[in-house]
Scaffold this motif. Structure first.
Motif, short mmCIF file in Angstrom:
data_model
loop_
_atom_site.label_atom_id
_atom_site.label_comp_id
_atom_site.label_asym_id
_atom_site.label_seq_id
_atom_site.Cartn_x
_atom_site.Cartn_y
_atom_site.Cartn_z
N GLY A 180 57.77 62.95 42.20
CA GLY A 180 57.68 63.48 40.85
C GLY A 180 57.20 64.90 40.71
N ILE A 181 57.23 65.67 41.80
CA ILE A 181 56.79 67.05 41.74
C ILE A 181 57.98 67.97 41.94
N SER A 182 57.81 69.26 41.56
CA SER A 182 58.92 70.19 41.69
C SER A 182 58.65 71.28 42.71
N LYS A 183 57.37 71.37 43.16
CA LYS A 183 57.03 72.36 44.17
C LYS A 183 56.56 71.67 45.44
N ALA A 184 56.74 72.33 46.56
CA ALA A 184 56.32 71.76 47.86
C ALA A 184 56.87 70.34 48.02
N VAL A 185 58.14 70.17 47.66
CA VAL A 185 58.72 68.83 47.64
C VAL A 185 58.88 68.20 49.03
N ASP A 186 58.82 69.02 50.08
CA ASP A 186 59.02 68.47 51.42
C ASP A 186 57.73 68.13 52.15
N VAL A 187 56.59 68.50 51.57
CA VAL A 187 55.31 68.19 52.22
C VAL A 187 55.09 66.67 52.22
N PRO A 188 54.93 66.07 53.38
CA PRO A 188 54.90 64.58 53.47
C PRO A 188 53.51 63.99 53.29
N TRP A 189 52.96 64.16 52.09
CA TRP A 189 51.58 63.74 51.86
C TRP A 189 51.46 62.52 50.97
N ARG A 190 52.41 61.62 51.06
CA ARG A 190 52.33 60.35 50.35
C ARG A 190 52.26 59.23 51.40
N TRP A 191 51.32 58.32 51.21
CA TRP A 191 51.20 57.19 52.14
C TRP A 191 51.18 55.89 51.34
N LEU A 192 51.85 54.90 51.86
CA LEU A 192 51.84 53.59 51.21
C LEU A 192 52.06 52.49 52.25
N TYR A 193 51.69 51.29 51.87
CA TYR A 193 51.96 50.15 52.74
C TYR A 193 53.44 49.78 52.62
N LYS A 194 54.00 49.41 53.77
CA LYS A 194 55.40 49.04 53.79
C LYS A 194 55.62 47.74 53.02
#
Length: 194
Positions: A180-194
């Motif tokens: 849901g962001i428009s800047k730095a869209v490739d930075v992989p800083w989201r973590w979640l349980y599979k």
DNA sequence: AAGGCGATTGCCT
DNA sequence: GGCAATCGCCTTT
């Protein structure tokens, strides 16, 4: 190390290190209406100098708590109707926080249901609605009854809104770019349980 | 002083 | 998958 010390350590880390360690931690809100509690299952990291962070352009009244000591709640209002919650992390002075994007509720489901759907929980649980109870940042805030008044609350010491330490589990973690962001869209800083 | 827009959600097709 | 809802904050006059 004590539970509080473990949590204190986790939130003292830079956001991209802190965020995955906040997965699996417990968050609880005891309000006059009752208690809701659950496990954090999805997070995102934001920090100063990060184009997608609210702190990218420096300190403002809205973001000031993000620059303060770790462990406080940073709450913001968005899209004219939603509240979202973050745990302030990193050293005092760094504009960093971890957005809580999803929580699996295991206590207070009835109360969470009423807050989300404005109705009493039915004996016949809808599987979809149960899943939708707190699987988004604003859904979590609504389910837990968290709003502006939680701004700056110390989640390590407060008696009503607090984190509690859980030992790491074997649950599989997935890492992806933030949503849901428009800047730095490739930075992989989201973590979640599979 | 004014205008654009967002770390979203839910409903509609 | 597309889009409206809705308003405080930040940027720009």
């Amino acid at each position: 190390m004590s539970s509080t010390a473990n949590l204190k350590h986790i939130v003292s880390l830079p956001a991209p290190e802190s965020a995955p360690q906040l997965l699996g931690q417990r968050i609880t809100h005891e309000s006059p209406e009752g208690l809701v509690s659950g496990t954090i299952t999805e997070v995102e990291a934001y920090q100063e100098g990060d184009q997608a962070s609210h702190t990218f352009n420096g300190k403002t009244a809205r973001t000031s708590v993000m620059f303060g000591p770790a462990g406080q709640m940073y709450v913001y209002f968005t899209y004219g109707m939603h509240w979202c919650c973050n745990v302030v992390v990193d050293e005092d002075g760094k504009g960093s926080a971890v957005l809580i994007r999803a929580v699996e509720i295991d206590e207070g489901v009835d109360l969470a249901w009423q807050r989300r759907y404005k109705e009493k929980i039915s004996t016949e649980y809808s599987a979809k609605r149960l899943k939708d109870l707190s699987n988004g940042p604003a859904k979590f805030a609504q389910a837990f009854g968290i709003g502006k008044s939680a701004y700056g609350v110390d989640l390590l010491t407060d008696n009503n809104l607090y984190l509690s330490y859980e030992e790491p589990t074997e649950r599989k973690i997935v890492q992806t770019p933030r949503i849901g962001i428009s800047k730095a869209v490739d930075v992989p800083w989201r973590w979640l349980y599979k």
